[in-house]
Enzyme design. Structure first.
Site, PDB file in Angstrom:
ATOM      1  CG  ASP A 166      53.834  27.524  49.378  1.00  0.00           C
ATOM      2  OD1 ASP A 166      53.671  28.758  49.370  1.00  0.00           O
ATOM      3  OD2 ASP A 166      53.933  26.841  48.340  1.00  0.00           O
ATOM      4  CG  HIS A 309      57.542  24.764  52.181  1.00  0.00           C
ATOM      5  ND1 HIS A 309      58.539  24.720  51.213  1.00  0.00           N
ATOM      6  CD2 HIS A 309      56.398  24.338  51.582  1.00  0.00           C
ATOM      7  CE1 HIS A 309      58.023  24.278  50.075  1.00  0.00           C
ATOM      8  NE2 HIS A 309      56.727  24.043  50.260  1.00  0.00           N
TER       9      HIS A 309
END
Length: 357
Positions: A166, A309
């Site tokens: 992400d 992430h």
């Protein structure tokens, strides 16, 4: 009287002596008979050896006959196959005849104006191929295209997970993650933030070249559950157009709402599948590759979607440990769409998917 007794004793002694001799000779004869019948008798041992040798010779002869018969049958079959192959080649016109062709040489004049003679060395033998023969088959091989040869397809491993990242792309950390994915032949889905797309356009193209998937993570990481459907769609569409422009036409189909926050209105009216996760590495919290690796080792199972992430450097450290371990444990590392296809799940609009289970 004494003389008589003396004679009696003499006769008695002689009789007893004779009896002793008889008994002694009887025992001697019995001993000889036992010795003759004994298996330890040298003569009997020789007879037994000769008998055993004869039996072994018979067995060896039988084995040799069987082996010879098998070899004969095998060689006969081999010869028959060779004969068939020869017949096929002969019938297909594989015999190439050599024909001597004469060169048409026009008379040439030498420096004195006399026609020059043509030597017999100038006549060469040129091969003439029989129509439909081997030469035509060989000539056809060179015209085959690369598409005619199939590329082996890797055998799927028994288990599979989807790896997702992400908040990217990150010009500092995403390149290292892409290198690791390439090294281990792994795929991932990158849920990108729209306002980062233009600066990371080259990274998005590299992700697609590696077989990865790009998906939507809103324009500016907004909490979509608190927005109206009009604003939710605006966040999605603006990001989707930026991705399409940066990649030269790639169309995203999946959304991961920031924070995993989804409203009831989104479940009913949103026109794309929504992806969350089943294994959260908490890399944004730990900022420690070893701890992220421990989370995966403890929680992962077949069909999971792993959340990470690509904006944190320590997340790349975790990826470096996670990828080889997953492969050793028998996992294929796929995109979200690949995982759902592997598990036979057809994703529907407005539906939330946390895993492929």
């Amino acid at each position: 009287m004494r003389d008589y007794l003396k004679g009696y004793r003499s006769r008695t002694q002689r009789r007893r002596a004779a009896n002793r001799r008889k008994r002694t000779s009887k025992y001697i004869n019995m001993s000889d008979s036992y010795s003759a019948r004994s298996r330890y008798n040298p003569r009997n041992i020789r007879r037994a050896r000769l008998k055993l040798l004869g039996q072994v010779s018979v067995v060896v002869l039988c084995v040799a006959l069987v082996v010879g018969a098998v070899l004969a049958v095998t060689s006969k079959r081999k010869l028959s196959k060779e004969d068939e192959a020869t017949d096929i080649l002969a019938s297909s016109g594989s015999v190439v005849s050599m024909a001597v062709t004469e060169e048409a040489v026009s008379p040439q004049e030498d420096e004195e104006g006399q026609p020059s003679s043509v030597s017999s060395d100038s006549v060469q033998a040129a091969p003439t191929a029989v129509p439909g023969g081997v030469s035509e088959v060989i000539a056809a091989v060179g015209s085959l295209s690369a598409d005619a040869f199939s590329t082996p397809v890797p055998t799927p491993r028994p288990k599979a997970v989807a790896l997702t990242f992400d908040d990217g792309p990150s010009t500092e950390n995403t390149p290292r993650i892409l290198e690791l994915l390439k090294k281990y032949n792994a795929h991932a889905t990158f849920f990108v933030v729209g306002e980062r797309v233009e600066a990371g356009a080259d990274l998005l193209k590299q992700e697609l070249e590696l077989g990865c998937e790009i998906a939507n993570h809103s324009w500016n990481h907004a909490d979509l559950s608190k927005l109206s459907m009009k604003k939710v769609n605006k966040q999605y569409n603006k990001t989707a157009k930026a991705i399409e422009k940066a990649t030269g036409g790639y169309k995203v189909t999946l959304l991961r709402p920031p924070y995993g926050a989804i409203s009831d209105k989104m479940r009913k009216k949103f026109k794309h599948p929504m992806i969350i996760w089943s294994v959260d590495t908490l890399d944004w919290k730990y900022l420690n590759g070893k701890k992220e690796f421990k989370v995966v080792k403890k929680e992962v199972s077949d069909g999971d979607i792993i959340l990470m992430h690509d904006i944190h450097a320590k997340s790349a450290d975790g990826v470096e440990k996670i990828l080889p371990w997953l492969i050793e444990q028998g996992y294929d590392i796929l995109t979200v769409s690949e995982l759902m296809e592997r598990k036979g799940i057809k994703m529907k609009n407005g539906t939330v998917y946390a895993s492929g289970k």
